[in-house]
Design a protein around this motif. Structure first.
Motif, PDB file in Angstrom:
ATOM      1  N   ASP A 117       0.846  -1.186   0.000  1.00 59.32           N
ATOM      2  CA  ASP A 117       0.000   0.000   0.000  1.00 59.32           C
ATOM      3  C   ASP A 117       0.884   1.238   0.000  1.00 59.32           C
ATOM      4  O   ASP A 117       2.105   1.144   0.029  1.00 59.32           O
ATOM      5  CB  ASP A 117      -0.934   0.008   1.214  1.00 59.32           C
ATOM      6  CG  ASP A 117      -0.165  -0.081   2.526  1.00 59.32           C
ATOM      7  OD1 ASP A 117       0.642   0.832   2.795  1.00 59.32           O
ATOM      8  OD2 ASP A 117      -0.367  -1.048   3.280  1.00 59.32           O
ATOM      9  N   TYR A 119       0.288   3.698   2.322  1.00 58.16           N
ATOM     10  CA  TYR A 119       0.017   4.331   3.603  1.00 58.16           C
ATOM     11  C   TYR A 119       1.322   4.708   4.301  1.00 58.16           C
ATOM     12  O   TYR A 119       2.249   3.897   4.387  1.00 58.16           O
ATOM     13  CB  TYR A 119      -0.792   3.402   4.510  1.00 58.16           C
ATOM     14  CG  TYR A 119      -2.139   3.005   3.963  1.00 58.16           C
ATOM     15  CD1 TYR A 119      -2.869   3.876   3.153  1.00 58.16           C
ATOM     16  CD2 TYR A 119      -2.682   1.758   4.253  1.00 58.16           C
ATOM     17  CE1 TYR A 119      -4.111   3.509   2.656  1.00 58.16           C
ATOM     18  CE2 TYR A 119      -3.929   1.391   3.760  1.00 58.16           C
ATOM     19  CZ  TYR A 119      -4.639   2.264   2.962  1.00 58.16           C
ATOM     20  OH  TYR A 119      -5.862   1.903   2.467  1.00 58.16           O
ATOM     21  N   LEU A 131      -2.165   3.854  11.817  1.00 57.85           N
ATOM     22  CA  LEU A 131      -3.119   4.489  10.910  1.00 57.85           C
ATOM     23  C   LEU A 131      -4.415   4.843  11.622  1.00 57.85           C
ATOM     24  O   LEU A 131      -5.135   3.958  12.097  1.00 57.85           O
ATOM     25  CB  LEU A 131      -3.411   3.565   9.725  1.00 57.85           C
ATOM     26  CG  LEU A 131      -2.193   3.127   8.909  1.00 57.85           C
ATOM     27  CD1 LEU A 131      -2.603   2.138   7.835  1.00 57.85           C
ATOM     28  CD2 LEU A 131      -1.492   4.321   8.290  1.00 57.85           C
ATOM     29  N   LYS A 134      -7.579   4.616   7.039  1.00 62.29           N
ATOM     30  CA  LYS A 134      -6.995   4.017   5.846  1.00 62.29           C
ATOM     31  C   LYS A 134      -7.759   4.528   4.620  1.00 62.29           C
ATOM     32  O   LYS A 134      -8.892   4.114   4.380  1.00 62.29           O
ATOM     33  CB  LYS A 134      -7.081   2.487   5.909  1.00 62.29           C
ATOM     34  CG  LYS A 134      -6.207   1.866   6.981  1.00 62.29           C
ATOM     35  CD  LYS A 134      -6.285   0.344   6.924  1.00 62.29           C
ATOM     36  CE  LYS A 134      -5.382  -0.282   7.972  1.00 62.29           C
ATOM     37  NZ  LYS A 134      -5.442  -1.762   7.917  1.00 62.29           N
ATOM     38  N   SER A 163      -5.777   9.152  -0.651  1.00 64.40           N
ATOM     39  CA  SER A 163      -4.334   9.357  -0.604  1.00 64.40           C
ATOM     40  C   SER A 163      -3.957  10.257  -1.775  1.00 64.40           C
ATOM     41  O   SER A 163      -4.496  10.109  -2.877  1.00 64.40           O
ATOM     42  CB  SER A 163      -3.582   8.026  -0.723  1.00 64.40           C
ATOM     43  OG  SER A 163      -3.776   7.211   0.402  1.00 64.40           O
TER      44      SER A 163
END
Length: 401
Positions: A117, A119, A131, A134, A163
């Protein structure tokens, strides 16, 4: 009699002296060993294989030079006690799992992590608490610093469910710190590349696996009338796997299909000039969006990524082939009229070219775009023909684009 008693006492005195000397020497040796032990290289220690199986101790010592051998062993033993796990690995253990991802066949399936990912993670604390949220969606912009004000306005249209990823083609990244959101964004900088070059190299489907939808957008889009969350809800409502927002009337328009309509939420077909559409279900009259502002579902992107060519960096021709990644394409590809953008047609990337042979920089870029379109069309046609021939297929009507 007296001599025997005196002799026995003498022997006991000698033994006591030897014991005292031996004890003193042992204490001295033990002291020096104790002082030197924390700095002994861990690689010099003869540890049983059941304690440290298959570990490159030299690597650990290099990476964690501030951690003494004693501290490392304390952590390791604590882990064993707390988890109740035996770290013994039989010498003859052989693992081969054909169903694992390619290259991971030798690993036990429970340790295999085939997807990743984007993240951001902390360098401290518990991983499970990293997190707060998400994000479910990803939006990317390919940008130059001169378009910073427009991108600032655009990014603010996307909630914390998104994101943000910026691809920088001009090498200027630190200057973006003037925007508060920049610290939460991901920045990738490679000079003079296009968004499809970045997408092929940094947006692999296994990296984007957590995202339901992926926006791959240009930098010259006006989003004053755009609501990202509302857009997602309409895409879900109408079952679109590949989509784009409608283009307002004051945009630089190319196709009727992508022009915003005022009487509907979404449209999936259009009427073009006579002779442009041999089939009403095929591009550019249906199953078609442009490459300036496409939005892909997770599954559609997995297919599209594999179709992007490594050397055809402008992506011209992709929009006519996107239909191959969803079925039925004329129902799952559409334009969202209720959420629209303005295509400002700023030729910023064209200026990143090189003037040569009497041509301006932008002219060379445009020439390559046209050539790439023709090349992509040729490759797709040839690929179709090879597949059809190898599989003995006799199509009644060819709809290759």
């Amino acid at each position: 009699m007296g001599r025997n008693i005196h002799s026995g006492m003498g022997r006991r005195s000698n033994e006591t002296m030897r014991l005292t000397v031996t004890t003193f020497i042992s204490v001295v040796i033990g002291f020096f060993l104790g002082v030197s032990f924390p700095t002994m290289p861990i690689t010099k220690m003869n540890l049983p294989s059941t304690l440290l199986p298959s570990i490159d101790l030299g690597y650990i010592e290099d990476k964690y030079s501030g951690l003494s051998s004693q501290a490392f062993l304390h952590i390791w033993n604590s882990l064993r006690r707390n988890k109740g796990i035996s770290f013994h690995e039989p010498e003859d253990a052989k693992i081969w799992v054909p169903t694992n991802p390619r290259g991971a066949e030798r690993l036990p399936p429970d340790i295999v992590t085939p997807e990743s990912d984007l993240y951001l993670r902390r360098l401290y604390g518990k991983p499970s608490e990293d997190l707060i949220i998400k994000p479910r969606y990803l939006v990317t912009f390919t940008v130059g610093y001169e378009q910073r004000d427009n991108i600032d306005k655009a990014v603010k249209k996307f909630s914390e469910n998104f994101s943000i990823l910026l691809f920088h083609y001009d090498g200027r990244t630190s200057e973006w710190n003037e925007f508060e959101w920049s610290n939460r964004a991901i920045h990738v900088s490679v000079l003079k590349q296009t968004k499809w070059w970045y997408a092929k190299r940094f947006l692999h489907p296994d990296i984007l696996a957590p995202y339901d939808y992926i926006f791959i957008w240009d930098e010259d889009l006006g989003l004053e009338d755009f609501d990202a969350e509302r857009y997602i809800s309409l895409v879900r409502k109408h079952g679109l796997e590949i989509s784009q927002p409608g283009l307002s009337a004051d945009s630089g328009l190319t196709w009727q299909m992508t022009r915003k309509r005022d009487d509907t939420e979404v449209h999936k077909d259009a009427e073009e000039r006579d002779g442009w559409c041999s089939d009403p279900h095929l591009p550019p009259c249906a199953a078609f969006v442009e490459i300036m502002a496409p939005v892909f579902s997770r599954n559609a992107w997995r297919c599209v990524w594999h179709m992007i060519q490594n050397d055809l960096v402008h992506g011209w021709g992709l929009d006519f082939a996107l239909r191959r990644c969803v079925e039925p394409a004329h129902e799952k590809i559409g334009v969202v009229d209720a959420q629209w953008v303005v295509h400002q047609t700023v030729p910023s990337l064209g200026n990143q070219g090189k003037a040569e042979n009497g041509k301006a920089a932008w002219e060379g870029v445009r020439e390559r775009c046209n050539n790439e379109w023709a090349t992509f069309q040729t490759r797709m046609t040839l690929a179709d023909q090879v597949y059809i021939k190898e599989n003995g297929i006799h199509p009644i009507n060819s709809t290759s684009s």
